[in-house]
Design an enzyme around this catalytic site. Structure first.
Site, mmCIF file in Angstrom:
data_model
loop_
_atom_site.group_PDB
_atom_site.id
_atom_site.type_symbol
_atom_site.label_atom_id
_atom_site.label_comp_id
_atom_site.label_asym_id
_atom_site.label_seq_id
_atom_site.Cartn_x
_atom_site.Cartn_y
_atom_site.Cartn_z
ATOM 1 N N TYR A 194 -11.361 13.945 -3.436
ATOM 2 C CA TYR A 194 -10.269 13.115 -3.947
ATOM 3 C C TYR A 194 -10.490 11.657 -3.545
ATOM 4 O O TYR A 194 -11.033 11.368 -2.478
ATOM 5 C CB TYR A 194 -8.940 13.610 -3.370
ATOM 6 C CG TYR A 194 -7.825 13.778 -4.382
ATOM 7 C CD1 TYR A 194 -8.073 14.392 -5.603
ATOM 8 C CD2 TYR A 194 -6.536 13.347 -4.108
ATOM 9 C CE1 TYR A 194 -7.049 14.570 -6.519
ATOM 10 C CE2 TYR A 194 -5.501 13.519 -5.015
ATOM 11 C CZ TYR A 194 -5.766 14.132 -6.226
ATOM 12 O OH TYR A 194 -4.754 14.305 -7.139
ATOM 13 N N ASP B 16 -0.766 22.135 -0.711
ATOM 14 C CA ASP B 16 -0.879 23.471 -1.295
ATOM 15 C C ASP B 16 -2.180 23.632 -2.078
ATOM 16 O O ASP B 16 -2.822 24.684 -2.030
ATOM 17 C CB ASP B 16 0.335 23.783 -2.171
ATOM 18 C CG ASP B 16 0.540 22.765 -3.289
ATOM 19 O OD1 ASP B 16 0.092 21.609 -3.154
ATOM 20 O OD2 ASP B 16 1.183 23.123 -4.303
ATOM 21 N N THR C 107 5.799 26.166 -10.339
ATOM 22 C CA THR C 107 6.647 25.140 -10.940
ATOM 23 C C THR C 107 5.792 24.129 -11.684
ATOM 24 O O THR C 107 6.113 23.697 -12.795
ATOM 25 C CB THR C 107 7.476 24.431 -9.851
ATOM 26 O OG1 THR C 107 8.237 25.420 -9.140
ATOM 27 C CG2 THR C 107 8.417 23.417 -10.462
ATOM 28 N N THR D 86 11.485 30.605 -32.976
ATOM 29 C CA THR D 86 11.423 29.477 -32.057
ATOM 30 C C THR D 86 11.183 29.911 -30.619
ATOM 31 O O THR D 86 10.440 29.269 -29.875
ATOM 32 C CB THR D 86 12.715 28.647 -32.153
ATOM 33 O OG1 THR D 86 12.891 28.232 -33.512
ATOM 34 C CG2 THR D 86 12.642 27.413 -31.267
#
Length: 259
Positions: free
Chosen positions: A96, A105, A133, A183
């Site tokens: 990173y 996490d 989530t 839908t």
């Protein structure tokens, strides 16, 4: 003395107590609580636990939740450690731009996945997917370097975004269909295929970059929903973050406990 591992996500706190802080340690107890109920842990699920000697936690829910969890440990003479992503730990290197800004996490799950892959045979590149989530799709090369990853909304966030931005879309959850004709099914299928498409694209990137087909591991509370819709072979692992915490705990605590 025992070891307590904590996985505090955006919705729930999951915990597992092990006989020692090392991979393969015997699981003594485990459980989960929604975040709104964590103030009851000390007098509830944790009341009968043997006092842990070490506590290592992965938290993404914020400092306020972390403090509430620590208050539930008042009866134990223990100071928890909380994972902060680093440039490297437990054999994994962090690619990173700013290593400490990588979600804890994500970092812990990748460590768990990497060692799971090593235990199964020769090193190979990996794609690690967490479906919760939010959804994360991570790339790791065969030498243990995290190359980068994707973040996209989970099923619930996608649906709520469409409901809030489009009139008349307050419909029940549907089924995943190849050709949705209502839908509800259209919304559920769209979200599922969006996640599957992100995974497929990352697999293509890793294959091209590393010159080998990656091993795919999937985890997270909603991982089972994705299983029938994946286009690549993958392994579904329930407690990948706990696996990662055990690997990290071995490096952090074992010298002290065996001295």
């Amino acid at each position: 003395m025992t070891f307590l591992a904590l996985d505090i996500g955006n919705t729930r706190l999951k915990w597992a107590q092990y006989a020692s802080p090392q991979p393969g340690a015997a699981l003594l107890a485990q459980g989960a609580e929604f975040l709104e109920n964590i103030d009851k842990l000390g007098d509830g699920a944790w009341r009968g636990l043997r006092a842990p000697r070490q506590v290592l936690g992965c938290v993404v829910a914020g400092d306020a939740v972390k403090r509430r969890v620590q208050e539930q440990m008042d009866a134990w003479d223990v100071t928890p450690q909380w994972v902060v992503s680093s440039e490297g730990e437990a054999g994994l290197r962090n690619g990173y731009d700013h290593p400490t800004r990588l979600g804890a996490d994500r970092w812990v799950a990748m460590i768990g996945a990497y060692h799971r892959m090593l235990a199964q045979g020769s090193p190979r590149p990996m794609v690690v997917v967490m479906v919760g989530t939010a959804v994360t799709v991570e790339a790791i090369d065969a030498k243990g370097k995290f190359l980068g990853g994707l973040i996209l909304p989970g099923h619930g966030i996608m649906l709520r975004a469409l409901e809030s931005g489009t009139a008349g879309l307050h419909v029940p959850t549907g089924e995943v269909r190849e050709f949705p004709t209502n839908t509800s099914d259209a919304l559920t299928s769209g979200g599922t295929y969006a996640i599957a498409g992100a995974v497929e694209r990352m697999v293509q990137h890793v294959s091209a970059h590393c010159g080998a087909e990656p091993k795919c591991i999937m985890t997270g509370g909603a991982g089972w929903k994705m299983a029938p819709s994946m286009t690549r072979p993958f392994e579904l692992v329930d407690n990948l973050i706990f696996d990662g915490l055990l690997q990290m705990a071995q490096g952090r605590y074992q010298p002290a406990t065996t001295a």
